[in-house]
Design a protein around this motif. Structure first.
Motif, PDB file in Angstrom:
ATOM      1  N   ALA A 269      -0.258 -31.596 -18.887  1.00  0.00           N
ATOM      2  CA  ALA A 269       0.586 -30.659 -18.924  1.00  0.00           C
ATOM      3  C   ALA A 269       1.282 -31.731 -19.189  1.00  0.00           C
ATOM      4  N   GLY A 270       2.691 -31.700 -20.001  1.00  0.00           N
ATOM      5  CA  GLY A 270       4.120 -31.952 -19.759  1.00  0.00           C
ATOM      6  C   GLY A 270       4.968 -31.317 -19.008  1.00  0.00           C
ATOM      7  N   PHE A 271       5.714 -31.834 -18.352  1.00  0.00           N
ATOM      8  CA  PHE A 271       6.707 -30.718 -17.989  1.00  0.00           C
ATOM      9  C   PHE A 271       8.459 -31.550 -17.632  1.00  0.00           C
ATOM     10  N   GLN A 272       8.180 -32.359 -18.831  1.00  0.00           N
ATOM     11  CA  GLN A 272       9.694 -32.712 -19.668  1.00  0.00           C
ATOM     12  C   GLN A 272      10.290 -33.962 -18.591  1.00  0.00           C
ATOM     13  N   HIS A 273      10.319 -33.319 -17.152  1.00  0.00           N
ATOM     14  CA  HIS A 273      10.826 -34.536 -16.101  1.00  0.00           C
ATOM     15  C   HIS A 273      10.158 -34.069 -15.229  1.00  0.00           C
ATOM     16  N   LEU A 274       9.162 -35.412 -14.064  1.00  0.00           N
ATOM     17  CA  LEU A 274       8.383 -35.169 -13.257  1.00  0.00           C
ATOM     18  C   LEU A 274       9.032 -33.847 -12.221  1.00  0.00           C
TER      19      LEU A 274
ATOM     20  N   ALA B  94      10.512 -35.729 -22.905  1.00  0.00           N
ATOM     21  CA  ALA B  94      11.829 -35.356 -21.888  1.00  0.00           C
ATOM     22  C   ALA B  94      12.072 -33.575 -23.375  1.00  0.00           C
ATOM     23  N   ALA B  95      11.958 -33.374 -24.077  1.00  0.00           N
ATOM     24  CA  ALA B  95      12.131 -32.215 -24.209  1.00  0.00           C
ATOM     25  C   ALA B  95      11.175 -31.643 -24.599  1.00  0.00           C
ATOM     26  N   THR B  96       9.895 -31.705 -25.191  1.00  0.00           N
ATOM     27  CA  THR B  96       8.570 -31.154 -24.667  1.00  0.00           C
ATOM     28  C   THR B  96       7.992 -30.497 -23.056  1.00  0.00           C
ATOM     29  N   TRP B  97       7.686 -29.138 -23.272  1.00  0.00           N
ATOM     30  CA  TRP B  97       6.611 -28.813 -22.573  1.00  0.00           C
ATOM     31  C   TRP B  97       5.679 -28.186 -23.313  1.00  0.00           C
ATOM     32  N   PHE B  98       4.432 -28.490 -22.263  1.00  0.00           N
ATOM     33  CA  PHE B  98       2.966 -28.419 -23.178  1.00  0.00           C
ATOM     34  C   PHE B  98       2.100 -28.795 -22.141  1.00  0.00           C
ATOM     35  N   VAL B  99       1.088 -27.708 -22.302  1.00  0.00           N
ATOM     36  CA  VAL B  99      -0.425 -27.337 -21.951  1.00  0.00           C
ATOM     37  C   VAL B  99      -0.572 -26.949 -22.292  1.00  0.00           C
TER      38      VAL B  99
ATOM     39  N   ALA C 298       6.115 -26.658 -26.619  1.00  0.00           N
ATOM     40  CA  ALA C 298       7.293 -25.859 -26.767  1.00  0.00           C
ATOM     41  C   ALA C 298       8.028 -27.156 -26.642  1.00  0.00           C
ATOM     42  N   GLU C 299       9.534 -27.172 -27.655  1.00  0.00           N
ATOM     43  CA  GLU C 299      10.697 -27.801 -27.240  1.00  0.00           C
ATOM     44  C   GLU C 299      11.280 -27.314 -26.404  1.00  0.00           C
ATOM     45  N   GLU C 300      12.081 -27.554 -25.894  1.00  0.00           N
ATOM     46  CA  GLU C 300      14.113 -26.940 -25.833  1.00  0.00           C
ATOM     47  C   GLU C 300      14.517 -27.452 -27.049  1.00  0.00           C
ATOM     48  N   ARG C 301      15.134 -25.926 -26.538  1.00  0.00           N
ATOM     49  CA  ARG C 301      16.780 -26.170 -27.664  1.00  0.00           C
ATOM     50  C   ARG C 301      17.909 -26.640 -26.419  1.00  0.00           C
ATOM     51  N   HIS C 302      18.831 -26.021 -26.897  1.00  0.00           N
ATOM     52  CA  HIS C 302      20.476 -26.672 -26.596  1.00  0.00           C
ATOM     53  C   HIS C 302      20.538 -24.996 -25.514  1.00  0.00           C
ATOM     54  N   ASP C 303      19.916 -24.043 -25.729  1.00  0.00           N
ATOM     55  CA  ASP C 303      20.304 -22.547 -25.603  1.00  0.00           C
ATOM     56  C   ASP C 303      19.707 -22.612 -23.660  1.00  0.00           C
ATOM     57  N   GLY C 304      18.623 -23.448 -24.043  1.00  0.00           N
ATOM     58  CA  GLY C 304      17.863 -23.676 -22.872  1.00  0.00           C
ATOM     59  C   GLY C 304      16.297 -22.683 -23.123  1.00  0.00           C
ATOM     60  N   GLY C 305      16.232 -21.929 -24.506  1.00  0.00           N
ATOM     61  CA  GLY C 305      15.211 -21.502 -24.379  1.00  0.00           C
ATOM     62  C   GLY C 305      13.879 -22.602 -25.078  1.00  0.00           C
ATOM     63  N   TYR C 306      13.077 -22.063 -25.349  1.00  0.00           N
ATOM     64  CA  TYR C 306      11.768 -22.742 -26.169  1.00  0.00           C
ATOM     65  C   TYR C 306      11.480 -22.318 -27.389  1.00  0.00           C
ATOM     66  N   TYR C 307      11.375 -23.066 -28.449  1.00  0.00           N
ATOM     67  CA  TYR C 307      10.679 -22.715 -29.560  1.00  0.00           C
ATOM     68  C   TYR C 307       9.531 -24.356 -29.637  1.00  0.00           C
ATOM     69  N   GLY C 308       8.483 -22.985 -29.872  1.00  0.00           N
ATOM     70  CA  GLY C 308       6.866 -23.097 -29.935  1.00  0.00           C
ATOM     71  C   GLY C 308       6.014 -23.122 -30.712  1.00  0.00           C
ATOM     72  N   VAL C 309       4.579 -23.199 -30.610  1.00  0.00           N
ATOM     73  CA  VAL C 309       3.567 -22.625 -30.958  1.00  0.00           C
ATOM     74  C   VAL C 309       2.595 -21.962 -29.719  1.00  0.00           C
ATOM     75  N   TRP C 310       1.720 -21.114 -29.338  1.00  0.00           N
ATOM     76  CA  TRP C 310       0.825 -20.682 -27.940  1.00  0.00           C
ATOM     77  C   TRP C 310      -0.247 -20.568 -28.929  1.00  0.00           C
ATOM     78  N   THR C 311      -1.052 -21.856 -29.077  1.00  0.00           N
ATOM     79  CA  THR C 311      -2.555 -21.324 -29.895  1.00  0.00           C
ATOM     80  C   THR C 311      -3.736 -21.671 -28.966  1.00  0.00           C
ATOM     81  N   TYR C 312      -4.880 -20.886 -29.501  1.00  0.00           N
ATOM     82  CA  TYR C 312      -6.400 -21.108 -29.221  1.00  0.00           C
ATOM     83  C   TYR C 312      -7.323 -21.376 -30.493  1.00  0.00           C
ATOM     84  N   ASP C 313      -6.659 -21.919 -31.526  1.00  0.00           N
ATOM     85  CA  ASP C 313      -7.553 -22.556 -32.392  1.00  0.00           C
ATOM     86  C   ASP C 313      -7.935 -24.103 -32.297  1.00  0.00           C
ATOM     87  N   ALA C 314      -9.458 -23.763 -31.818  1.00  0.00           N
ATOM     88  CA  ALA C 314      -9.796 -25.361 -31.274  1.00  0.00           C
ATOM     89  C   ALA C 314      -9.576 -26.774 -31.892  1.00  0.00           C
ATOM     90  N   ALA C 315      -9.126 -26.885 -33.810  1.00  0.00           N
ATOM     91  CA  ALA C 315      -8.736 -27.727 -34.388  1.00  0.00           C
ATOM     92  C   ALA C 315      -7.517 -28.305 -34.323  1.00  0.00           C
TER      93      ALA C 315
END
Length: 235
Positions: free
Chosen positions: A129-134, A181-186, A202-219
């Motif tokens: 799990a990545g929290f960007q900042h501790l 610092a820019a990436t939130w991940f689990v 997901a990568e945090e954008r300048h507007d405070g929103g997050y862009y990325g992917v949520w997947t259950y694909d094992a590969a």
């Protein structure tokens, strides 16, 4: 490949959620707002005299069906805890490789909980799990301490903006990098079961929103794990 590289390679296919309900019910507009940032189109249909429910499909392929109460639980904004049974899980599991353009902090927390819950139930494997900042890990310290008490190998990442003591059973990676610092991940490897493998990147954008992917694909989960291994080796 980097974490950002994994995000960039994924392009989700649009799925359809057909909601069989009473005309002009508020749940349809709530669902459209909830899925506005994803490749999911919400279609309203008359339930007639049948119980209200919804069907998720990919083209002509049926994916899942849930009751109206599950949809209300999904959109009511309430937080869930690890280990809590939720009726909308079958719906979320089929949003495989779904990209999103603007997830709020609440939506990110909800997606994270879904993956953390899988790991907790499996009680085996690796959870990263990545929290960007501790400093953002501090409020979740108890949750991750509980996750580490069983058979899970738990790893937490963040830039060292504060001094955080590692909970027993949790490996804390203090990574002073722009990507962390820019990436939130689990990311959960499934504990040996590909059907349980899952990842939120997901990568945090300048507007405070997050862009990325949520997947259950094992590969795809494996590619995310490889990216994390490469990151640790580069330090």
């Amino acid at each position: 490949m980097s974490l950002r590289g994994v995000i960039d390679q994924v392009r989700g296919r649009e799925k359809t959620l057909t909601v069989y309900t009473d005309p002009e019910t508020a749940i349809v507009s709530d669902l459209r707002a909830y899925f506005a940032s994803q490749n999911v189109v919400v279609v309203e249909a008359d339930a007639d005299d049948r119980p209200e429910y919804a069907v998720l499909s990919d083209g002509e392929e049926y994916l899942a069906a849930v009751g109206i109460d599950a949809l209300r639980a999904l959109t009511d904004g309430s937080a869930r805890t690890v280990g809590e049974d939720v009726s909308y899980s079958p719906l979320l599991e089929h949003l495989d490789r779904t990209t999103f353009t603007s997830y709020s902090h609440h939506q990110m927390v909800q997606a994270s909980r879904e993956i953390e819950d899988r790991a907790w139930r499996a009680n085996d494997g690796r959870l990263h799990a990545g929290f960007q900042h501790l400093s953002k890990f501090r409020p979740q310290r108890e949750t991750y301490t509980n996750l580490s008490r069983g058979g899970l190998d738990v790893h937490v990442y963040g830039t060292p903006d504060v001094d955080v003591a590692a909970p027993s059973g949790v490996t804390v990676h203090r990574e002073d990098s722009l990507e962390i610092a820019a990436t939130w991940f689990v990311v959960f490897d499934g504990g040996g079961d590909d059907h349980q493998a899952s990842a939120l990147l997901a990568e945090e954008r300048h507007d405070g929103g997050y862009y990325g992917v949520w997947t259950y694909d094992a590969a795809l989960v494996e590619e995310a794990l490889d990216a994390l291994d490469a990151l640790e080796q580069s330090v």
